[in-house]
Design a protein around this motif. Structure first.
Motif, PDB file in Angstrom:
ATOM      1  N   ASP A 292       0.849  -1.189   0.000  1.00 43.73           N
ATOM      2  CA  ASP A 292       0.000   0.000   0.000  1.00 43.73           C
ATOM      3  C   ASP A 292       0.882   1.236   0.000  1.00 43.73           C
ATOM      4  OD1 ASP A 292       0.978   0.231   2.546  1.00 43.73           O
ATOM      5  OD2 ASP A 292      -0.892  -0.373   3.551  1.00 43.73           O
ATOM      6  N   SER A 293       0.270   2.365   0.152  1.00 44.32           N
ATOM      7  CA  SER A 293       1.028   3.624   0.052  1.00 44.32           C
ATOM      8  C   SER A 293       2.018   3.805   1.193  1.00 44.32           C
ATOM      9  CB  SER A 293       0.056   4.814   0.022  1.00 44.32           C
ATOM     10  OG  SER A 293      -0.763   4.805   1.183  1.00 44.32           O
ATOM     11  N   SER A 294       1.769   3.116   2.281  1.00 44.11           N
ATOM     12  CA  SER A 294       2.680   3.248   3.422  1.00 44.11           C
ATOM     13  C   SER A 294       3.835   2.256   3.349  1.00 44.11           C
ATOM     14  CB  SER A 294       1.913   3.045   4.737  1.00 44.11           C
ATOM     15  OG  SER A 294       1.406   1.712   4.808  1.00 44.11           O
ATOM     16  N   GLY A 295       3.857   1.407   2.287  1.00 44.35           N
ATOM     17  CA  GLY A 295       4.939   0.425   2.139  1.00 44.35           C
ATOM     18  C   GLY A 295       4.664  -0.877   2.855  1.00 44.35           C
ATOM     19  N   ARG A 296       3.414  -1.097   3.285  1.00 42.96           N
ATOM     20  CA  ARG A 296       3.072  -2.339   3.982  1.00 42.96           C
ATOM     21  C   ARG A 296       2.575  -3.359   2.978  1.00 42.96           C
ATOM     22  NH1 ARG A 296      -1.794  -4.132   6.543  1.00 42.96           N
ATOM     23  NH2 ARG A 296      -2.747  -2.171   5.849  1.00 42.96           N
ATOM     24  N   ALA A 297       3.089  -4.596   3.057  1.00 40.68           N
ATOM     25  CA  ALA A 297       2.648  -5.659   2.162  1.00 40.68           C
ATOM     26  C   ALA A 297       1.219  -6.027   2.501  1.00 40.68           C
ATOM     27  CB  ALA A 297       3.547  -6.887   2.292  1.00 40.68           C
ATOM     28  N   VAL A 298       0.323  -5.951   1.492  1.00 44.20           N
ATOM     29  CA  VAL A 298      -1.085  -6.238   1.733  1.00 44.20           C
ATOM     30  C   VAL A 298      -1.549  -7.479   0.984  1.00 44.20           C
ATOM     31  CG1 VAL A 298      -1.652  -3.828   2.244  1.00 44.20           C
ATOM     32  CG2 VAL A 298      -1.714  -4.649  -0.123  1.00 44.20           C
ATOM     33  N   GLN A 299      -0.765  -7.965   0.030  1.00 44.03           N
ATOM     34  CA  GLN A 299      -1.160  -9.171  -0.711  1.00 44.03           C
ATOM     35  C   GLN A 299       0.079  -9.750  -1.417  1.00 44.03           C
ATOM     36  OE1 GLN A 299      -4.968  -9.211  -2.748  1.00 44.03           O
ATOM     37  NE2 GLN A 299      -3.970 -10.140  -4.533  1.00 44.03           N
ATOM     38  N   PHE A 300       0.021 -11.089  -1.598  1.00 41.09           N
ATOM     39  CA  PHE A 300       1.118 -11.779  -2.291  1.00 41.09           C
ATOM     40  C   PHE A 300       0.559 -12.590  -3.440  1.00 41.09           C
ATOM     41  CE2 PHE A 300       2.574 -11.185   2.054  1.00 41.09           C
ATOM     42  CZ  PHE A 300       3.845 -10.677   1.878  1.00 41.09           C
ATOM     43  N   GLN A 301       1.324 -12.630  -4.486  1.00 37.16           N
ATOM     44  CA  GLN A 301       0.963 -13.460  -5.636  1.00 37.16           C
ATOM     45  C   GLN A 301       2.058 -14.523  -5.796  1.00 37.16           C
ATOM     46  OE1 GLN A 301       1.810 -12.184  -9.786  1.00 37.16           O
ATOM     47  NE2 GLN A 301      -0.444 -12.152  -9.996  1.00 37.16           N
ATOM     48  N   ALA A 302       1.632 -15.795  -5.974  1.00 32.06           N
ATOM     49  CA  ALA A 302       2.597 -16.892  -6.114  1.00 32.06           C
ATOM     50  C   ALA A 302       2.326 -17.635  -7.412  1.00 32.06           C
ATOM     51  CB  ALA A 302       2.499 -17.846  -4.929  1.00 32.06           C
ATOM     52  N   ILE A 303       3.382 -17.860  -8.190  1.00 29.36           N
ATOM     53  CA  ILE A 303       3.290 -18.630  -9.432  1.00 29.36           C
ATOM     54  C   ILE A 303       4.323 -19.756  -9.358  1.00 29.36           C
ATOM     55  CG2 ILE A 303       3.511 -18.589 -11.939  1.00 29.36           C
ATOM     56  CD1 ILE A 303       2.823 -15.644 -11.880  1.00 29.36           C
ATOM     57  N   GLY A 304       3.848 -20.990  -9.520  1.00 26.29           N
ATOM     58  CA  GLY A 304       4.749 -22.136  -9.410  1.00 26.29           C
ATOM     59  C   GLY A 304       4.717 -23.012 -10.651  1.00 26.29           C
ATOM     60  N   ILE A 305       5.835 -23.607 -10.959  1.00 28.56           N
ATOM     61  CA  ILE A 305       5.911 -24.578 -12.063  1.00 28.56           C
ATOM     62  C   ILE A 305       6.540 -25.857 -11.538  1.00 28.56           C
ATOM     63  CG2 ILE A 305       6.043 -22.847 -13.895  1.00 28.56           C
ATOM     64  CD1 ILE A 305       9.059 -23.238 -13.950  1.00 28.56           C
ATOM     65  N   ASP A 306       6.130 -26.963 -12.114  1.00 29.37           N
ATOM     66  CA  ASP A 306       6.651 -28.271 -11.700  1.00 29.37           C
ATOM     67  C   ASP A 306       7.999 -28.501 -12.399  1.00 29.37           C
ATOM     68  OD1 ASP A 306       7.171 -31.173 -11.654  1.00 29.37           O
ATOM     69  OD2 ASP A 306       5.204 -31.266 -10.695  1.00 29.37           O
ATOM     70  N   ILE A 307       9.034 -28.679 -11.602  1.00 29.93           N
ATOM     71  CA  ILE A 307      10.376 -28.898 -12.177  1.00 29.93           C
ATOM     72  C   ILE A 307      10.912 -30.280 -11.789  1.00 29.93           C
ATOM     73  CG2 ILE A 307      10.964 -26.446 -12.253  1.00 29.93           C
ATOM     74  CD1 ILE A 307      12.553 -26.875  -9.657  1.00 29.93           C
ATOM     75  N   THR A 308       9.978 -31.198 -11.443  1.00 29.48           N
ATOM     76  CA  THR A 308      10.413 -32.531 -10.997  1.00 29.48           C
ATOM     77  C   THR A 308      11.245 -33.236 -12.067  1.00 29.48           C
ATOM     78  OG1 THR A 308       8.428 -32.714  -9.619  1.00 29.48           O
ATOM     79  CG2 THR A 308       9.636 -34.748 -10.119  1.00 29.48           C
ATOM     80  N   GLU A 309      10.741 -33.249 -13.297  1.00 34.40           N
ATOM     81  CA  GLU A 309      11.459 -33.950 -14.367  1.00 34.40           C
ATOM     82  C   GLU A 309      12.780 -33.249 -14.682  1.00 34.40           C
ATOM     83  OE1 GLU A 309      10.628 -36.870 -15.451  1.00 34.40           O
ATOM     84  OE2 GLU A 309       8.937 -36.768 -14.049  1.00 34.40           O
ATOM     85  N   ARG A 310      12.734 -31.915 -14.629  1.00 33.41           N
ATOM     86  CA  ARG A 310      13.978 -31.191 -14.885  1.00 33.41           C
ATOM     87  C   ARG A 310      15.025 -31.510 -13.827  1.00 33.41           C
ATOM     88  NH1 ARG A 310      14.214 -24.950 -13.842  1.00 33.41           N
ATOM     89  NH2 ARG A 310      15.258 -25.687 -11.945  1.00 33.41           N
ATOM     90  N   LYS A 311      14.572 -31.581 -12.554  1.00 35.16           N
ATOM     91  CA  LYS A 311      15.511 -31.909 -11.476  1.00 35.16           C
ATOM     92  C   LYS A 311      16.072 -33.320 -11.644  1.00 35.16           C
ATOM     93  CE  LYS A 311      16.201 -29.700  -8.240  1.00 35.16           C
ATOM     94  NZ  LYS A 311      17.252 -28.698  -7.962  1.00 35.16           N
TER      95      LYS A 311
END
Length: 660
Positions: free
Chosen positions: A122-141
């Motif tokens: 927000d305008s005061s610099g406080r984290a108000v929300q997070f966005q997470a994007i994940g991909i499966d890297i099992t085969e790559r690992k």
């Protein structure tokens, strides 16, 4: 991340803040729903505010069921602390971070995930929300791990084989190398990896020809690089043999642009090849020396024998006596030379018995002192508690004398000479690194001097026949080759330690015998004649006539034959019984051993005395006479012949100070 059957917790109360773009939100949501990646948004406390279908399917729940539940409960305990610390570290200036997590399923299986988290403030610099994007890297690992395992195996295999790899850029002359190749060449990453750098590693004798080979043959003619050559390692200066192989790669204009290849350290193989060639060379020379000694011994038998007979008949004041004595002495010296040839070629006949090496060496001390002179300090240390070995005592004396003479000549201005015996035992580990030393107990005989010593090049050749460092006329070059031949024929081996300016030490190892094993001596038999019938079989007419003449002078009835077939014919013609067969061991068509076997069938109980200038595989095993066989070494004197014949007929044996 950890997936549970149901996620606990409800939606958190929070102050709603506009964090999403005001543009087409519906289109944005559809895009997220169709993505194969896992997408969600959550509040600072962890409550999920959005979950796409891919993440819902992974969790095994509907998106509606997941909303309001805690994002953090999906993490494994190992990842929870890491993720929270990473989220807390996000700032408006650095709002994004990426990390890898492990998703744990109820059945115990895991999947590797790579997540990118973004914070909205927000305008005061406080984290108000997070966005997470994940991909499966099992085969790559898995692929990465498989690649790492493969590289590890390749590196280990290259290290074991001494095989390194390289890639050469032909346009720039630069090359990259594997760690193993750097070890082979003795270089590090600071070393110039260029063609010129490679040229500096080449042995001086190979530098020009290898530079020419690379530029004119390989690159110029577009051929495969395939060459064995010598290098000098950069870090320690060691000379090594390597085998380089390289394949060219070409551009569209068929010009070579790159070479990929390997360099293999083949030093041990080249050393083994050199040893094999040396053995084969020694075997060839040995066969030649044995053959020459055999024929020469036949001549010396006649020369020495008849000169001995003449000396017995001449008065002390006879004017011819001095000349004949010179002939006899020259013949004796020649006989000694042939014995050296036979010892080197391992074709002499040994009469081994169990004896105490301490006793043999101890009895020689006074003689050795006279041999080396007053300016050499001789020190004797008989430290072997059990010095029992199975060897020919007279040949052991020859070994000691040869080594002592060599030591004396290495100390022309005097010095110290140490002769020592000791007992050692070799285990499996030592035997593996020393093929010439089987597991077991050994008695060692060491002869060490404080002389000039030898360099590595000299040590490589000291056991070669006719190699000598002495002045012309002062050595035959057969001394050490004789020593090695006697030791090897006795079942032992020899090692040499020497450095320039630090003296030389020869150490002989002979298999140790049980102290309870010993031979019993028998009293000496006098030189007596007899009236028995002796059949002399010898293909050399001069030797045959000489032996017959000597035996007749001692009263024996003598029949002669020039071959095995002739001997059989004589036996068929003779009515009288033959008491003894004196036969040469090596004859054309039928050997002495074969003749003896056939005559024993014709005349039961006939005794046999063999004579020869060297050994024969039909009669002996590795130059050691069979236990029951009687043997007369050529050349022989009339007295030696008479003693051996009487011994064979009467079962008596000559006195031997080494029998116990």
């Amino acid at each position: 991340m950890r997936q549970n059957g149901g996620l606990n917790g409800g939606a958190e109360s929070h102050e709603r803040t506009e964090v999403m773009p005001a543009a087409d939100e519906e289109q944005y949501r559809k895009l997220l729903e169709d993505m194969p990646a896992y997408v969600c948004t959550f509040l600072p406390g962890g409550a999920l505010t959005y979950v796409n279908q891919a993440l819902a399917a992974l969790a095994g729940m509907s998106a509606e069921e997941l909303l309001g539940r805690s994002f953090f409960e999906m993490l494994s305990p190992e990842d929870l602390t890491v993720v929270k610390e990473a989220l807390e570290a996000l700032t408006p200036q650095q709002p994004r971070e990426t990390h890898e997590e492990t998703l744990l399923f109820p059945d115990g299986s895991t999947r590797s995930q790579q997540w990118t988290n973004r914070a909205f403030f927000d305008s005061s610099g406080r984290a108000v929300q997070f966005q997470a994007i994940g991909i499966d890297i099992t085969e790559r690992k898995k692929m990465e791990q498989a690649l790492l395992d493969s590289e590890k195996l390749l590196k280990a295999s290259q290290k074991v084989a001494g095989l390194g790899s390289y890639v050469l850029d032909i346009q720039t002359g630069a090359w990259s190398s594997s760690d193993v190749l750097d070890e082979v060449l003795g270089i590090d990453e600071q070393f110039p990896h260029t063609v010129e750098g490679w040229a500096k590693l080449l042995h001086p004798e190979w530098r020009e020809r290898m530079r020419d080979y690379l530029s004119n043959q390989v690159i110029g003619k577009k051929c495969r690089f395939d060459k064995e050559y010598k290098i000098v390692r950069h870090n320690d200066g060691q000379e090594r043999w390597v085998h380089g192989i390289g394949e060219l790669e070409f551009n569209a204009e068929t010009q070579p642009v790159r070479m990929i290849g390997t360099i293999w350290d083949i030093t041990e193989r080249k050393q083994a090849e050199a040893r094999l060639m040396q053995v084969q060379k020694m075997e060839s020379i040995g066969r030649l020396a044995g053959g020459v000694a055999h024929d020469f011994n036949n001549l010396l038998t006649v020369i020495n024998g008849y000169s001995h007979l003449l000396l017995d008949k001449l008065r002390q004041d006879d004017p011819l006596r001095a000349s004949i004595e010179e002939i006899h002495r020259a013949g004796e010296r020649a006989a000694g030379l042939t014995q050296q040839l036979l010892a080197f070629s391992r074709k002499q006949v040994l009469r081994p018995r169990v004896l105490d090496l301490n006793h043999v060496v101890g009895e020689m001390l006074s003689m050795l002192g006279r041999l080396v002179g007053e300016n050499v300090d001789v020190r004797l240390r008989l430290n072997a508690k059990n010095g029992m070995v199975h060897a020919d005592p007279h040949q052991l004396e020859r070994v000691v004398m040869n080594l002592v003479v060599n030591a004396r000549d290495a100390m022309p201005h005097g010095g110290k000479l140490s002769i020592e015996t000791a007992g050692v035992s070799w285990d499996e580990a030592y035997a593996q690194s020393h093929p010439e030393a089987p597991v077991g107990h050994y008695v060692t005989l060491s002869v060490s001097d404080s002389g000039a010593g030898m360099d590595e090049e000299t040590k490589k050749h000291i056991f070669e026949p006719f190699f000598t460092t002495k002045d012309i006329g002062k050595g035959t070059g057969l001394g050490l080759s004789t020593v090695q031949g006697i030791v090897a024929q006795s079942g032992g081996y020899i090692e040499v330690y020497s450095e320039p300016g630090h003296g030389t030490s020869f150490r002989i190892y002979l298999p140790m015998m049980d102290e309870s094993v010993a031979n019993t001596g028998m009293p000496a038999s006098p030189v007596l004649g007899g009236q028995e019938t002796v059949l002399v079989v010898e293909d050399q007419a001069e030797v045959r006539e000489y032996a017959a003449t000597v035996l007749k002078s001692y009263g024996y009835r003598v029949i002669t034959a020039e071959s095995g077939a002739g001997a059989l014919l004589q036996c068929e013609r003779e009515d009288s019984h033959i008491d003894l067969i004196l036969t040469d061991l090596v004859m054309p068509n039928m050997s002495g051993r074969e003749l003896a076997d056939r005559l024993e069938k014709l005349q039961c109980g006939v005794k046999v005395l063999f004579m020869s200038g060297y050994t024969d595989s039909v009669m002996v095993h590795h130059g050691v006479l069979e236990e029951h066989a009687r043997f007369l070494q050529k050349p022989f004197s009339p007295e030696q012949l008479a003693i051996k014949v009487r011994e064979a007929l009467g079962g008596e044996s000559e006195e031997d100070p080494y029998r116990r």
